[in-house]
Design a protein around this motif. Sequence first.
Motif, mmCIF file in Angstrom:
data_model
loop_
_atom_site.group_PDB
_atom_site.id
_atom_site.type_symbol
_atom_site.label_atom_id
_atom_site.label_comp_id
_atom_site.label_asym_id
_atom_site.label_seq_id
_atom_site.Cartn_x
_atom_site.Cartn_y
_atom_site.Cartn_z
ATOM 1 N N ARG A 1 -109.378 95.438 84.874
ATOM 2 C CA ARG A 1 -109.064 94.009 84.846
ATOM 3 C C ARG A 1 -107.921 93.675 85.798
ATOM 4 O O ARG A 1 -107.986 92.687 86.543
ATOM 5 C CB ARG A 1 -108.699 93.582 83.419
ATOM 6 C CG ARG A 1 -109.888 93.333 82.504
ATOM 7 C CD ARG A 1 -109.493 92.516 81.284
ATOM 8 N NE ARG A 1 -108.443 93.164 80.511
ATOM 9 C CZ ARG A 1 -108.684 94.014 79.508
ATOM 10 N NH1 ARG A 1 -109.932 94.323 79.181
ATOM 11 N NH2 ARG A 1 -107.684 94.552 78.840
ATOM 12 N N LYS A 2 -106.889 94.511 85.778
ATOM 13 C CA LYS A 2 -105.744 94.287 86.665
ATOM 14 C C LYS A 2 -106.158 94.418 88.136
ATOM 15 O O LYS A 2 -105.732 93.643 88.991
ATOM 16 C CB LYS A 2 -104.627 95.288 86.347
ATOM 17 C CG LYS A 2 -103.924 95.027 85.031
ATOM 18 C CD LYS A 2 -102.817 96.014 84.773
ATOM 19 C CE LYS A 2 -101.632 95.763 85.691
ATOM 20 N NZ LYS A 2 -100.481 96.631 85.332
ATOM 21 N N SER B 1 -108.178 91.467 89.212
ATOM 22 C CA SER B 1 -107.264 90.330 89.353
ATOM 23 C C SER B 1 -106.526 90.404 90.682
ATOM 24 O O SER B 1 -106.405 89.415 91.401
ATOM 25 C CB SER B 1 -106.267 90.319 88.199
ATOM 26 O OG SER B 1 -105.320 89.294 88.369
ATOM 27 N N CYS B 2 -106.055 91.603 91.036
ATOM 28 C CA CYS B 2 -105.346 91.783 92.312
ATOM 29 C C CYS B 2 -106.274 91.519 93.486
ATOM 30 O O CYS B 2 -105.892 90.864 94.454
ATOM 31 C CB CYS B 2 -104.779 93.201 92.403
ATOM 32 S SG CYS B 2 -103.426 93.524 91.277
ATOM 33 N N HIS C 1 -106.797 87.766 93.821
ATOM 34 C CA HIS C 1 -105.672 87.099 94.471
ATOM 35 C C HIS C 1 -105.674 87.372 95.969
ATOM 36 O O HIS C 1 -105.398 86.495 96.779
ATOM 37 C CB HIS C 1 -104.348 87.566 93.877
ATOM 38 C CG HIS C 1 -104.079 86.984 92.522
ATOM 39 N ND1 HIS C 1 -104.129 85.630 92.272
ATOM 40 C CD2 HIS C 1 -103.749 87.576 91.336
ATOM 41 C CE1 HIS C 1 -103.846 85.403 90.994
ATOM 42 N NE2 HIS C 1 -103.622 86.575 90.406
#
Length: 254
Positions: A216-217, A220-221, A224
């Motif tokens: 998930r992280k 997300s990165c 972005h």
Amino acid sequence: MRAFYENKLREVCSAFYFPNKIQATALIYFKRFYLQWSVMEHHPKNIMLTCVYAACKIEENHVSAEELGKGISQDHQMILNYEMIVYQSLEFDLIVYAPYRSVEGFVNDMEEFCGAKDEENQKLKDLQETARMEVDKIMLTDAPHLFPPGQLALAALRSANEMHRVVDFERYLTSILTRQNSEHTISQLMESLNAIDTWVRKYKFPTEKDMKHINRKLKSCWGHSSQDDSKKREKKRHKSHKSSNEVQNGPSIA
């Protein structure tokens, strides 16, 4: 995440029945690649498969990218696209010395050291098999970056010997140092073996929950990053459009 895909790499090698030396070479390639890159820049799944493909080439057990991709339901073109990136990241230093052969050599030496007979030979074979499994554990840690293959093999054999009790291991280590006229003392060698054991004990395989959180992280990165790239392209396009208007209409004095 890297640890998760190192285990996946082993599963791929097992599925294709590749020998230990290919698995070890691919693991070292994978670890060395991520000394230079982040998982945010190159997804480990792609690099893992490319490292297996490269290891097969280097260890002269060639499997085509198409065959490898088909066997694990992945696009083989991705493997080919990443191949040169992996080689360049490794600076084309592709020879890997794995501890498996050292284990075999030490076991052969132990036969002479013990004056082994038939019954003891079977014990030594069991010792060797257990030591190979110990090497598998060691290869998942960072110890291969820090210690030579011979010491990794001795650490694996010492752990295996604690189970099988085949030789007086400290006396065997002393005999090795004596025969090789080594500058190392027995205490220095034992210190290295203890450090390798510590790496194995400290190793933790990420849980499924950990992997979901990391994924998930990571997504997300990447999200972005994609948005930032889009904004940069839009800003550049807008700036280019504005410059074009100024050329046509002349500079504004308002």
